[in-house]
Design a protein around this motif. Structure first.
Motif, PDB file in Angstrom:
ATOM      1  N   GLN A 107       1.148  -1.752  -0.340  1.00 27.39           N
ATOM      2  CA  GLN A 107       0.064  -0.002  -0.483  1.00 27.39           C
ATOM      3  C   GLN A 107       1.089   1.324   0.141  1.00 27.39           C
ATOM      4  OE1 GLN A 107      -3.398   0.372   0.185  1.00 27.39           O
ATOM      5  NE2 GLN A 107      -3.320  -1.916  -0.756  1.00 27.39           N
ATOM      6  N   THR A 108       2.051   1.111   0.471  1.00 22.18           N
ATOM      7  CA  THR A 108       2.715   2.326   0.199  1.00 22.18           C
ATOM      8  C   THR A 108       4.323   1.825  -0.301  1.00 22.18           C
ATOM      9  OG1 THR A 108       3.973   2.214   2.835  1.00 22.18           O
ATOM     10  CG2 THR A 108       1.716   3.144   2.381  1.00 22.18           C
ATOM     11  N   GLY A 109       5.010   0.845  -0.075  1.00 19.46           N
ATOM     12  CA  GLY A 109       6.187   1.109  -0.655  1.00 19.46           C
ATOM     13  C   GLY A 109       6.314   0.968  -2.144  1.00 19.46           C
ATOM     14  N   LEU A 110       6.942   0.566  -2.636  1.00 18.66           N
ATOM     15  CA  LEU A 110       7.885   0.730  -4.647  1.00 18.66           C
ATOM     16  C   LEU A 110       7.447  -0.445  -5.270  1.00 18.66           C
ATOM     17  CD1 LEU A 110      11.221   1.149  -5.390  1.00 18.66           C
ATOM     18  CD2 LEU A 110      10.159  -1.017  -5.932  1.00 18.66           C
ATOM     19  N   ILE A 111       6.502   0.180  -5.993  1.00 14.60           N
ATOM     20  CA  ILE A 111       6.077  -1.341  -6.984  1.00 14.60           C
ATOM     21  C   ILE A 111       6.387  -0.180  -8.334  1.00 14.60           C
ATOM     22  CG2 ILE A 111       4.198  -1.902  -8.560  1.00 14.60           C
ATOM     23  CD1 ILE A 111       2.157  -1.265  -6.281  1.00 14.60           C
ATOM     24  N   ALA A 112       7.898  -1.476  -8.713  1.00 14.78           N
ATOM     25  CA  ALA A 112       8.144  -1.370 -10.498  1.00 14.78           C
ATOM     26  C   ALA A 112       7.314  -2.022 -11.253  1.00 14.78           C
ATOM     27  CB  ALA A 112       9.820  -1.317 -10.615  1.00 14.78           C
ATOM     28  N   LEU A 113       6.687  -1.474 -12.582  1.00 14.90           N
ATOM     29  CA  LEU A 113       6.033  -2.170 -13.332  1.00 14.90           C
ATOM     30  C   LEU A 113       6.962  -2.492 -14.754  1.00 14.90           C
ATOM     31  CD1 LEU A 113       3.581  -3.755 -14.363  1.00 14.90           C
ATOM     32  CD2 LEU A 113       2.491  -1.618 -15.108  1.00 14.90           C
ATOM     33  N   LEU A 114       7.321  -3.816 -14.972  1.00 15.22           N
ATOM     34  CA  LEU A 114       8.319  -3.863 -16.288  1.00 15.22           C
ATOM     35  C   LEU A 114       7.762  -4.245 -17.104  1.00 15.22           C
ATOM     36  CD1 LEU A 114      10.382  -4.152 -14.004  1.00 15.22           C
ATOM     37  CD2 LEU A 114      11.693  -2.943 -15.525  1.00 15.22           C
ATOM     38  N   PRO A 115       7.709  -4.881 -18.299  1.00 20.78           N
ATOM     39  CA  PRO A 115       6.713  -5.247 -19.158  1.00 20.78           C
ATOM     40  C   PRO A 115       6.554  -7.177 -18.642  1.00 20.78           C
ATOM     41  CG  PRO A 115       8.034  -3.825 -20.417  1.00 20.78           C
ATOM     42  CD  PRO A 115       9.289  -3.964 -19.773  1.00 20.78           C
ATOM     43  N   GLU A 116       7.408  -7.499 -17.947  1.00 21.77           N
ATOM     44  CA  GLU A 116       7.664  -8.913 -17.752  1.00 21.77           C
ATOM     45  C   GLU A 116       7.783  -9.641 -16.317  1.00 21.77           C
ATOM     46  OE1 GLU A 116       6.700 -11.151 -20.188  1.00 21.77           O
ATOM     47  OE2 GLU A 116       6.587  -9.721 -21.880  1.00 21.77           O
ATOM     48  N   LEU A 117       7.172  -8.324 -16.013  1.00 18.40           N
ATOM     49  CA  LEU A 117       7.669  -8.097 -14.327  1.00 18.40           C
ATOM     50  C   LEU A 117       6.895  -7.362 -13.545  1.00 18.40           C
ATOM     51  CD1 LEU A 117       9.835 -10.229 -12.812  1.00 18.40           C
ATOM     52  CD2 LEU A 117      11.397  -8.912 -13.114  1.00 18.40           C
ATOM     53  N   VAL A 118       6.632  -8.240 -12.629  1.00 13.93           N
ATOM     54  CA  VAL A 118       5.942  -6.813 -11.153  1.00 13.93           C
ATOM     55  C   VAL A 118       6.408  -6.854  -9.881  1.00 13.93           C
ATOM     56  CG1 VAL A 118       4.800  -6.094  -9.942  1.00 13.93           C
ATOM     57  CG2 VAL A 118       3.867  -6.780 -12.369  1.00 13.93           C
ATOM     58  N   LEU A 119       7.797  -6.176  -9.817  1.00 15.18           N
ATOM     59  CA  LEU A 119       8.505  -5.860  -8.451  1.00 15.18           C
ATOM     60  C   LEU A 119       7.761  -5.320  -7.568  1.00 15.18           C
ATOM     61  CD1 LEU A 119      12.206  -5.189 -10.129  1.00 15.18           C
ATOM     62  CD2 LEU A 119      10.631  -7.341  -9.466  1.00 15.18           C
ATOM     63  N   ALA A 120       7.933  -5.548  -6.282  1.00 11.35           N
ATOM     64  CA  ALA A 120       7.418  -4.801  -5.021  1.00 11.35           C
ATOM     65  C   ALA A 120       8.595  -5.239  -3.540  1.00 11.35           C
ATOM     66  CB  ALA A 120       5.909  -5.067  -4.938  1.00 11.35           C
TER      67      ALA A 120
END
Length: 136
Positions: A107-120
């Protein structure tokens, strides 16, 4: 009944986003981590979020200080998500933010959306700790 999978498409941005982070996964993590450590030793102010068992790495900092590794992806902020600086997701990041926060429980963290991957993960607030990037 489960929700249908999200159909996500990417298009090239007309204007690149300013780079505020760089992400790597797999074998590229070691190279990116090594360059980040070298830059921190030289005085760069970087922060990092590291995935379980160092499976991925996101390094945040000023654009000029960001490390480099072949295969890493530079990221910029778009609608509260980190996305590639040269690519724009569709649906737009504003519409993807809340579903991704629920999915990743960030809810308050980092989310990186890449074409083949979601990093959180948690949004790093402290300077990069070299011990976190040391090879295990």
């Amino acid at each position: 009944m489960s929700a249908p999978p999200l159909s996500l498409r990417w298009r090239r941005r007309d204007e690149p986003l300013p780079a505020v982070a760089v992400a790597a996964s797999g074998a590229v993590v070691t190279q990116l981590g090594a360059d980040a450590l070298m830059r921190v030793t030289a005085g760069a102010h970087l922060r990092a979020c590291v995935g379980r068992e160092q499976s991925w790495l996101v390094v945040l900092g000023d654009e000029a200080d960001l490390p480099w590794a072949d295969g890493a992806v530079y990221l910029g902020w778009d609608g509260g998500l980190l996305v590639p600086t040269l690519a724009q997701p569709w649906p737009c990041a504003d519409l993807l933010r809340e579903p991704l926060r629920r999915l990743t429980k960030q809810q308050t963290g980092l989310i990186a959306l890449l074409p083949e991957l979601v990093l959180a993960g948690p949004l790093p607030r402290e300077p990069l700790d070299p011990a976190r990037l040391a090879p295990s």
